[in-house]
Design an enzyme around this catalytic site. Structure first.
Site, PDB file in Angstrom:
ATOM      1  N   THR A  34       0.825  -1.213   0.000  1.00 55.99           N
ATOM      2  CA  THR A  34       0.000   0.000   0.000  1.00 55.99           C
ATOM      3  C   THR A  34       0.855   1.257   0.000  1.00 55.99           C
ATOM      4  OG1 THR A  34      -0.203   0.094   2.431  1.00 55.99           O
ATOM      5  CG2 THR A  34      -1.874  -1.172   1.224  1.00 55.99           C
ATOM      6  N   ASP A  61      -4.329   5.896   1.936  1.00 55.79           N
ATOM      7  CA  ASP A  61      -3.864   7.058   2.690  1.00 55.79           C
ATOM      8  C   ASP A  61      -4.004   6.746   4.178  1.00 55.79           C
ATOM      9  OD1 ASP A  61      -3.338   9.502   3.874  1.00 55.79           O
ATOM     10  OD2 ASP A  61      -4.534  10.655   2.445  1.00 55.79           O
ATOM     11  N   ASN A  87       5.684   0.505   7.793  1.00 56.02           N
ATOM     12  CA  ASN A  87       6.910   1.102   7.261  1.00 56.02           C
ATOM     13  C   ASN A  87       6.731   2.564   6.860  1.00 56.02           C
ATOM     14  OD1 ASN A  87       9.619   1.076   5.658  1.00 56.02           O
ATOM     15  ND2 ASN A  87       8.061   1.627   4.145  1.00 56.02           N
ATOM     16  N   LYS A 120      -4.693  -1.709  14.813  1.00 55.89           N
ATOM     17  CA  LYS A 120      -6.051  -1.921  15.322  1.00 55.89           C
ATOM     18  C   LYS A 120      -6.907  -2.682  14.318  1.00 55.89           C
ATOM     19  CE  LYS A 120      -8.125  -0.062  18.362  1.00 55.89           C
ATOM     20  NZ  LYS A 120      -8.670  -0.657  19.599  1.00 55.89           N
ATOM     21  N   TYR A 152       9.397  13.980  13.970  1.00 56.74           N
ATOM     22  CA  TYR A 152       9.690  12.620  13.522  1.00 56.74           C
ATOM     23  C   TYR A 152      10.073  11.751  14.716  1.00 56.74           C
ATOM     24  CZ  TYR A 152      11.951   8.867  10.830  1.00 56.74           C
ATOM     25  OH  TYR A 152      12.318   7.663  10.295  1.00 56.74           O
ATOM     26  N   LYS A 156       7.974   8.403  16.045  1.00 54.58           N
ATOM     27  CA  LYS A 156       8.576   7.080  16.112  1.00 54.58           C
ATOM     28  C   LYS A 156       8.694   6.592  17.552  1.00 54.58           C
ATOM     29  CE  LYS A 156       9.352   6.251  11.715  1.00 54.58           C
ATOM     30  NZ  LYS A 156       8.711   5.110  11.014  1.00 54.58           N
ATOM     31  N   THR A 187      17.660   6.681   1.370  1.00 56.01           N
ATOM     32  CA  THR A 187      16.310   6.771   0.810  1.00 56.01           C
ATOM     33  C   THR A 187      15.966   8.234   0.537  1.00 56.01           C
ATOM     34  OG1 THR A 187      15.098   7.088   2.891  1.00 56.01           O
ATOM     35  CG2 THR A 187      15.639   4.817   2.273  1.00 56.01           C
TER      36      THR A 187
END
Length: 236
Positions: A34, A61, A87, A120, A152, A156, A187
């Protein structure tokens, strides 16, 4: 229709997510891939040709709980999600004072709330089946302070805390919760100037994906619950 066991990986249009999808598919796993940008998934599927036959792309989304719910309801008609890999991630690389409220909300919505929404969604079925795997691709920012990454880091670290509590709650349900903490990885999340200067000493998404698959594939009574990955030369 008979359901097929599948691995759901979020944020698969590029970077670690893309390589996770490729690595898991290469090893015979059926991958539900996705992303908000489904065209990127479709493009790399074309590049890979027959090697990508196990990758099934969906547009999703993670900021939209309703969309996640609808996606899962539709996918569950044909596939049984046995593993979720959270991810998807965003960052701003700005000092805290410069982050707009809109940027803050988007990062938290994707990195933290989106991941929790996905968990969930799959959890009731995993509890019912008395098995399942949840893998969170977190970050070394949960272990060490890095300037220009306040939101960020908060997102996390929040997911890390949530997952550690969840792990204790589902131990008796035979559900594995694995947290992976990659250091600097080459990345597109990084600004171009950082990549130009440091990419030679960063880990590659392919390397991270291979290690994650190795951990996932160890279906024994031993669970690798927390794994920290860093470039050999250390943090940037």
């Amino acid at each position: 229709m008979e359901t097929n066991k599948a691995v759901w990986i979020t944020g698969t249009s590029s970077g670690i997510g893309r390589e996770l999808a490729i690595e898991f598919a290469r090893n015979g796993e059926l991958v539900i891939a996705t992303s908000r940008n489904i065209s990127r998934i479709q493009n790399f599927k074309k590049e890979l040709g027959n090697k990508s036959k196990n990758i099934i792309p969906f547009e999703l989304d993670l900021r939209d709980w309703g969309a996640i719910d609808n996606f899962y309801s539709e996918v569950s008609k044909n596939y049984k999600i046995s593993t979720l890999i959270n991810n998807a991630g965003l960052s701003s690389f700005k000092p805290a004072i410069e982050d707009s409220l809109e940027e803050i909300k988007e990062i938290i919505d994707v990195n933290l709330l989106g991941a929790i929404y996905c968990i969930k969604t799959v959890l009731p079925s995993m509890i019912s089946e008395n098995k399942g795997t949840i893998i969170n691709i977190l970050s070394v920012v949960t272990q060490k302070i890095f300037k220009n990454s306040s939101v960020y880091s908060a997102s996390k670290s929040g997911l890390m805390a949530y997952s550690k509590v969840l792990r204790e709650e589902v131990r008796d349900k035979n559900i594995r919760v694995l947290n992976v903490y990659p250091g600097a990885t080459k990345t597109s999340i990084w600004p171009n100037q950082v990549l130009e200067k440091y990419s030679h000493r960063m880990m590659t998404p392919e390397e991270v994906a291979k290690i994650v698959y190795q951990i996932y594939s160890l279906k024994t009574s031993v669970v690798t619950e927390e794994i920290l990955l860093r470039p050999i030369q250390g943090d940037l």
